[in-house]
Motif scaffolding. Structure first.
Motif, PDB file in Angstrom:
ATOM      1  N   GLY A 238       1.229  -1.022   0.051  1.00  0.00           N
ATOM      2  CA  GLY A 238       0.392  -0.044   0.219  1.00  0.00           C
ATOM      3  C   GLY A 238       0.527   1.276   0.007  1.00  0.00           C
ATOM      4  N   GLY A 239       2.062   1.304   0.427  1.00  0.00           N
ATOM      5  CA  GLY A 239       2.645   2.364   0.448  1.00  0.00           C
ATOM      6  C   GLY A 239       3.767   2.933  -1.013  1.00  0.00           C
ATOM      7  N   VAL A 240       3.547   1.371  -1.467  1.00  0.00           N
ATOM      8  CA  VAL A 240       4.087   1.978  -3.052  1.00  0.00           C
ATOM      9  C   VAL A 240       2.360   2.352  -3.617  1.00  0.00           C
ATOM     10  CG1 VAL A 240       4.878   0.416  -4.731  1.00  0.00           C
ATOM     11  CG2 VAL A 240       5.976  -0.270  -3.039  1.00  0.00           C
ATOM     12  N   ILE A 241       1.737   1.891  -3.217  1.00  0.00           N
ATOM     13  CA  ILE A 241       0.616   2.291  -4.233  1.00  0.00           C
ATOM     14  C   ILE A 241       0.732   3.735  -3.295  1.00  0.00           C
ATOM     15  CG2 ILE A 241      -1.623   1.467  -4.276  1.00  0.00           C
ATOM     16  CD1 ILE A 241      -1.426  -1.473  -4.573  1.00  0.00           C
ATOM     17  N   THR A 242       0.265   4.209  -2.630  1.00  0.00           N
ATOM     18  CA  THR A 242       0.600   5.377  -2.437  1.00  0.00           C
ATOM     19  C   THR A 242       1.530   6.372  -3.379  1.00  0.00           C
ATOM     20  OG1 THR A 242      -0.454   5.185  -0.408  1.00  0.00           O
ATOM     21  CG2 THR A 242       0.403   7.319  -0.825  1.00  0.00           C
ATOM     22  N   GLY A 243       3.091   5.742  -3.281  1.00  0.00           N
ATOM     23  CA  GLY A 243       3.198   6.636  -4.327  1.00  0.00           C
ATOM     24  C   GLY A 243       3.561   7.066  -6.275  1.00  0.00           C
ATOM     25  N   TYR A 244       2.702   5.733  -6.224  1.00  0.00           N
ATOM     26  CA  TYR A 244       2.327   5.947  -7.911  1.00  0.00           C
ATOM     27  C   TYR A 244       0.934   7.064  -7.860  1.00  0.00           C
ATOM     28  CZ  TYR A 244       5.510   2.709  -9.811  1.00  0.00           C
ATOM     29  OH  TYR A 244       6.147   1.851 -10.572  1.00  0.00           O
ATOM     30  N   PHE A 245       0.048   6.668  -6.621  1.00  0.00           N
ATOM     31  CA  PHE A 245      -0.865   8.101  -6.793  1.00  0.00           C
ATOM     32  C   PHE A 245      -0.481   9.310  -6.433  1.00  0.00           C
ATOM     33  CE2 PHE A 245      -4.535  10.247  -4.328  1.00  0.00           C
ATOM     34  CZ  PHE A 245      -5.566   9.734  -5.007  1.00  0.00           C
ATOM     35  N   ALA A 246       0.915   9.384  -5.471  1.00  0.00           N
ATOM     36  CA  ALA A 246       1.384  10.955  -5.391  1.00  0.00           C
ATOM     37  C   ALA A 246       1.387  11.625  -6.819  1.00  0.00           C
ATOM     38  CB  ALA A 246       2.084  10.098  -4.220  1.00  0.00           C
ATOM     39  N   ALA A 247       1.822  10.305  -7.455  1.00  0.00           N
ATOM     40  CA  ALA A 247       3.055  10.834  -8.770  1.00  0.00           C
ATOM     41  C   ALA A 247       2.365  11.011  -9.332  1.00  0.00           C
ATOM     42  CB  ALA A 247       3.803   9.895  -8.913  1.00  0.00           C
ATOM     43  N   ALA A 248       0.468  10.608  -9.686  1.00  0.00           N
ATOM     44  CA  ALA A 248      -0.123  10.770 -11.035  1.00  0.00           C
ATOM     45  C   ALA A 248      -0.704  11.490 -11.406  1.00  0.00           C
ATOM     46  CB  ALA A 248      -0.993   9.600 -10.673  1.00  0.00           C
ATOM     47  N   ASP A 249      -1.425  11.411 -12.420  1.00  0.00           N
ATOM     48  CA  ASP A 249      -1.878  13.005 -13.166  1.00  0.00           C
ATOM     49  C   ASP A 249      -3.239  12.113 -13.711  1.00  0.00           C
ATOM     50  OD1 ASP A 249      -2.155  15.803 -14.277  1.00  0.00           O
ATOM     51  OD2 ASP A 249      -3.125  14.256 -16.289  1.00  0.00           O
TER      52      ASP A 249
END
Length: 591
Positions: A238-249
């Protein structure tokens, strides 16, 4: 079994390649991919609310949890997948989460002081967050802040059937899932094989973060509220998914940033993980037998294999990591909830079969000879219902680190070293087996083995069991999770503790860092550090021995990987539970 440096992702016996992750560092695909894990009550009539009839339901959740001033409900929001996903169950066009809030706080989420939104780890469902969610909301309320905690279920959890567990009866549940007997007029449709999971071949990281965005927009349409009130994070993967969420457009136009992931959150939190776009920090290992593809195939070949069904569309293995055996955790939880001190008949009542037999031998063999011969078997021992659950989940019993919690110890009879699959005191990698000595009841057909709960370890009547080399198996400072609360999380939640059909594509997208999904997602890489971050790590968890000091983490001493979610509100040293205390403080701080 193989060490971390020779495992394929999640579990397989095929060849090994070293690849570059999205951070550029070398990793072994098998060792990184399932490093992290892990990682249940009936619903009453759902009542349509804010989104309009037929598009949103919110249903109160009944629980035997002691009164803590926390209200729980399950929320479902309609969010149909694109037609390109093909045929799927109707339930899979909905997104779900468990909503925890203060009973004395506002009824509307938009009026909460903060909302923590949590993504689960690999093979993990929303129900796993029950203890930490309750603890965080209760601690914040005691400080005069009314916050909410949203434990997300990924879309693939729609494939799970909780009917047997919701019956509240162990025998009825076993009969429902393994003998084809109906419950309340419903008959189990069977555990889904690869041929029924075609739509999962397209359910990767891109759709996963899109699902989170769509859910947040549906529940909090005001972008200003999302930007100021939401704290986004997760456990393990879930931390990695959060990272992708934070970098997403999310609108397809990088020049407009109101929709960017970083602007949906006031801060991030990571529970025994880090907020990143790499699997590097999730370095654990599990059995190497899922048959997943060698990463050297490349994205196109892997995707073709998923589309055709030549590759497994969900992660599974004969021991523990498949729907048939993961269901046993919730069934064991039922016994520990309803009659923890009664003698269990579950081991003898279970039907025979490859998955169940392999799991029983793996978990309950004291040495290689017992594993190979199947004697003595788990059904040869007298165990209470609580002891059965402890044997399945405790860090002195289960020999896979990412499945371990610290819930107490065996009691009631002689205990011996469990030297399978690794001998106690040997130089095995802790990422695979964990740091604790393993134990097992030593006398078949003998006394009734009971379970000493976490808060009774070290009491005056504790026998103080020791290994053959004199090492104490455990101490009070190493025990942090109440087995009764763990049982409730497994057996009473309407959204499962586990994720029985984890999409293979979610991992292959991330591990194949050049996949089109990753390229489309990582539009604003600065988003990972754009907001304050709270990192909470288990002292004996996945990052034990290599905790990154630059993150200034809160370290929960003695905790295992799952303990950051399951630990009891008050610890054996009399202090408040540090994970929920840290989250409550983080939610209180101005942003």
């Amino acid at each position: 079994m193989k060490s971390m440096t020779s495992l394929k992702p999640m579990t397989s016996m095929t060849s090994l390649k070293t690849v570059k992750t999205s951070s550029g560092r070398g990793r072994t695909w098998r060792g990184a991919a399932l490093a992290a894990l892990l990682t249940a009550g009936a619903l009453t009539g759902a009542v349509p609310t804010a989104q309009g009839a037929g598009t949103r339901t919110e249903t109160p959740v009944a629980s035997t949890h002691p009164a803590d001033g926390v209200t729980e409900s399950v929320v479902r929001v309609k969010a149909p997948l694109p037609s390109a996903f093909g045929s799927r169950p109707a339930a899979c066009d909905w997104l779900s989460y468990l909503r925890y809030r203060s009973a004395e706080g506002p009824a509307a989420s938009a009026d909460a002081d903060r909302i923590l939104v949590a993504q689960p780890g690999i093979l993990e469902g929303a129900g796993a967050f029950d203890s930490v969610a309750r603890g965080t909301v209760a601690k914040a309320a005691a400080q005069g802040r009314h916050i909410e905690f949203w434990a997300l279920d990924r879309r693939s959890n729609c494939l799970e059937d909780r009917t047997g567990i919701a019956s509240g009866d162990q025998h009825a549940a076993v009969d429902y899932y393994y003998r084809g007997r109906p419950v309340d007029g419903r008959t189990f449709d069977g555990f889904a094989g690869n041929g029924r999971l075609g739509w999962l071949a397209k359910l990767g990281i891109e759709q996963t973060v899109r699902d989170q965005y769509d859910l947040l927009v549906a529940e909090l349409p005001d972008p200003g509220l999302r930007r100021s009130r939401l704290l986004c994070g997760g456990h393990s993967l879930g931390g990695v998914i959060t990272g992708y969420f934070a970098a997403a457009d999310f609108d397809g136009n990088p020049a407009t940033t109101a929709d960017a992931g970083q602007n949906q959150c006031a801060g991030y939190f990571a529970l025994d993980t880090t907020v990143s776009t790499s699997l590097d920090d999730l370095s654990g290992s599990i059995p190497d037998d899922t048959g997943l593809p060698d990463i050297g195939l490349g994205y196109a070949a892997v995707q073709a294999g998923l589309d055709t069904g030549a590759l497994p569309r969900s992660l599974s293995a004969p021991v523990l990591l498949n729907p048939e055996t993961m269901t046993l955790l919730a069934i064991a939880g039922l016994g520990a909830v309803h009659d923890p001190d009664a003698e269990a008949d579950l081991p003898a009542y279970l039907p025979s079969g490859l998955n169940i037999e392999a799991t029983n031998r793996f978990l309950f063999s004291k040495d290689a000879a017992a594993f190979l011969t199947g004697s003595p078997a788990v059904k040869d021992f007298r165990l209470t219902n609580a002891a059965v659950l402890g044997a399945l989940m405790d860090d002195q019993s289960v020999p896979l680190a990412f499945l371990q919690s610290s819930v107490g110890f065996f009691d009631g009879g002689p205990v011996v070293d469990k030297d399978f699959p690794a001998a106690n005191g040997s130089a095995q990698p802790t990422q695979l087996f964990g740091v604790e000595y393993k134990a097992i009841p030593g006398q078949p057909h003998g006394p009734l083995y009971t379970w000493r709960n976490y808060d009774r370890v070290g009491d005056a009547d504790d026998p103080g069991y020791r290994s053959a080399d004199g090492t104490p198996f455990t101490t009070a400072g190493k025990e942090v999770t109440d087995i009764r609360e763990l049982a409730r999380s497994l057996a009473e939640q309407p959204l499962d503790f586990t994720e029985q059909y984890f999409p293979t594509k979610l991992l292959t997208d991330i591990q194949l860092g050049t996949s089109p999904q990753v390229k489309r997602l990582v539009v604003h890489p600065g988003g990972l550090t754009a907001n304050p971050t709270l990192t909470v790590l288990a002292g004996d968890g996945l990052l034990a021995g290599r905790i990154p000091a630059d993150l200034h983490p809160v370290v929960a001493a003695g905790y295992q990987h799952l303990d950051v979610l399951t630990a009891a509100p008050v610890q054996n040293d009399g202090r408040p539970e540090p994970v929920s205390a840290g989250l409550a403080a983080f939610a209180r701080a101005p942003r």
